[in-house]
Design an enzyme around this catalytic site. Structure first.
Site, mmCIF file in Angstrom:
data_model
loop_
_atom_site.group_PDB
_atom_site.id
_atom_site.type_symbol
_atom_site.label_atom_id
_atom_site.label_comp_id
_atom_site.label_asym_id
_atom_site.label_seq_id
_atom_site.Cartn_x
_atom_site.Cartn_y
_atom_site.Cartn_z
ATOM 1 N N LEU A 240 -49.621 -6.956 -34.834
ATOM 2 C CA LEU A 240 -50.650 -7.846 -34.280
ATOM 3 C C LEU A 240 -50.394 -9.267 -34.773
ATOM 4 O O LEU A 240 -51.146 -9.811 -35.582
ATOM 5 C CB LEU A 240 -52.034 -7.352 -34.695
ATOM 6 C CG LEU A 240 -52.471 -6.026 -34.058
ATOM 7 C CD1 LEU A 240 -53.761 -5.518 -34.699
ATOM 8 C CD2 LEU A 240 -52.663 -6.173 -32.546
ATOM 9 N N HIS A 241 -49.335 -9.893 -34.231
ATOM 10 C CA HIS A 241 -48.941 -11.220 -34.708
ATOM 11 C C HIS A 241 -50.060 -12.248 -34.522
ATOM 12 O O HIS A 241 -50.654 -12.728 -35.486
ATOM 13 C CB HIS A 241 -47.695 -11.690 -33.956
ATOM 14 C CG HIS A 241 -46.449 -10.928 -34.259
ATOM 15 N ND1 HIS A 241 -45.901 -10.865 -35.517
ATOM 16 C CD2 HIS A 241 -45.627 -10.219 -33.443
ATOM 17 C CE1 HIS A 241 -44.789 -10.144 -35.478
ATOM 18 N NE2 HIS A 241 -44.615 -9.743 -34.237
ATOM 19 N N ASP A 242 -50.321 -12.609 -33.272
ATOM 20 C CA ASP A 242 -51.285 -13.678 -33.002
ATOM 21 C C ASP A 242 -52.717 -13.297 -33.371
ATOM 22 O O ASP A 242 -53.459 -14.135 -33.913
ATOM 23 C CB ASP A 242 -51.212 -14.095 -31.540
ATOM 24 C CG ASP A 242 -49.926 -14.833 -31.200
ATOM 25 O OD1 ASP A 242 -49.268 -15.347 -32.123
ATOM 26 O OD2 ASP A 242 -49.573 -14.890 -30.004
#
Length: 316
Positions: A240-242
């Site tokens: 879940l980067h962003d």
């Protein structure tokens, strides 16, 4: 307390998830969105902004931004997010109404009109932010905070490998301008921590089972993302980067450790990364580096708590 947020985004799959997450958090208000190239072409990014806004019932100013980096050509991540940025599901994505100003002009105007009241969340290459700094070199002092998804943290322990720092690599010149600029608070949420925040099979199953329009859309667009990341781990799971950057903006407690210091843009001849000029144990690197204002660099997070919050925001 509600955080009023301007989002700058190269609207791919995890960017869309971030907008859904913000819409599901009662303490977040999206006040404007700007588009940039990166996960997809800029035109697809702005079409995707419009598509997600219609889904969540959001009507805010949208401004179009950079279609290419300050120098060189755009590196579009269609192999990760699909050519259209949303997994090539065939959605009808008309261009949304946009303001008559550029993304950079909108970022500058909003900060001037509401100094100290807004947070800036940057989810793509930093080209729009660099262009805005050319218009107002003191821009970041007018935002309450600037939180960006990008960077690679401090130098990792020997033998440790990191994911590509794509947002910085896609426009290192813009990133250099951003990390050199004066600011109130600049927070770097890099791949050193986003790569450890995993939406696993159980969490994806919870999204699929929820049946709400937001959760259904969130899982519909996952396939190409899962196809890419299964080659990393042999499992159909994603980082879940962003969304993690948005989570830390809203709840700094999701970050369990951080370091402060100057960030430089460094290249190994193949990839460019934003690095805190410290080793993993807090020592300066073994080479000269450029001075820069302190950035807060996140070095550890409470991943289980954040993932649970993300799923709750999309399924409530």
């Amino acid at each position: 307390m509600t955080r009023r947020i301007v989002v700058d985004t190269d609207t791919g799959i995890d960017d869309a998830h971030t907008l859904l997450y913000l819409a599901g958090r009662p303490d977040a208000e999206i006040v404007a969105i700007t588009s940039v190239f990166g996960n997809c072409e800029e035109e697809d990014a702005v079409r995707n902004i419009g598509h997600v806004n219609r889904l969540i019932g959001l009507d805010v100013p949208v401004a179009r931004g950079a279609a290419e980096p300050l120098a060189g050509t755009a590196n579009i991540a269609g192999h990760v997010h699909g050519k259209d940025g949303l997994g090539d599901r065939g959605y009808h994505r008309p261009l949304p109404p946009v303001t008559g100003e550029s993304a950079a002009e909108l970022l500058v105007r909003l900060a001037a009109e509401q100094p100290g009241e807004l947070d800036l969340l940057a989810l793509g290459p930093l080209t729009n932010l660099a262009a805005a700094l050319r218009l107002d070199p003191e821009l970041f002092t007018r935002y309450r905070s600037v939180v960006l998804m990008g960077g690679s943290g401090p130098y990792a322990p020997p033998g440790t490998l990191l994911m590509i720092d794509a947002n910085v690599h896609n426009d290192p010149a813009a990133a250099r301008a951003v990390f050199a600029a004066p600011r109130n608070e600049l927070v770097m949420v890099g791949v050193n921590v986003t790569g450890t925040t995993i939406l696993d099979e159980r969490a994806i199953g919870a999204l699929r089972a929820a049946g709400t329009p937001r959760a259904r859309f969130a899982t519909e667009i996952l396939d190409s993302y899962l196809d890419f990341y299964q080659n990393e781990w042999g499992r159909r799971i994603i980082p879940l980067h962003d969304p993690l950057a948005a989570g830390i903006l809203l709840d700094p407690g999701f970050a369990t450790a951080s370091m402060y210091g100057p960030v430089n843009i460094r290249s190994d001849g193949f990839l460019s990364r934003a690095r805190l000029m410290r080793t993993h144990d807090g020592l300066p690197p073994a080479f000269p580096y450029e001075p820069a204002p302190d950035t807060r660099v996140i070095t550890a997070v409470d991943a289980p708590r954040f993932v649970a919050d993300f799923v709750e925001a999309l399924t409530q």
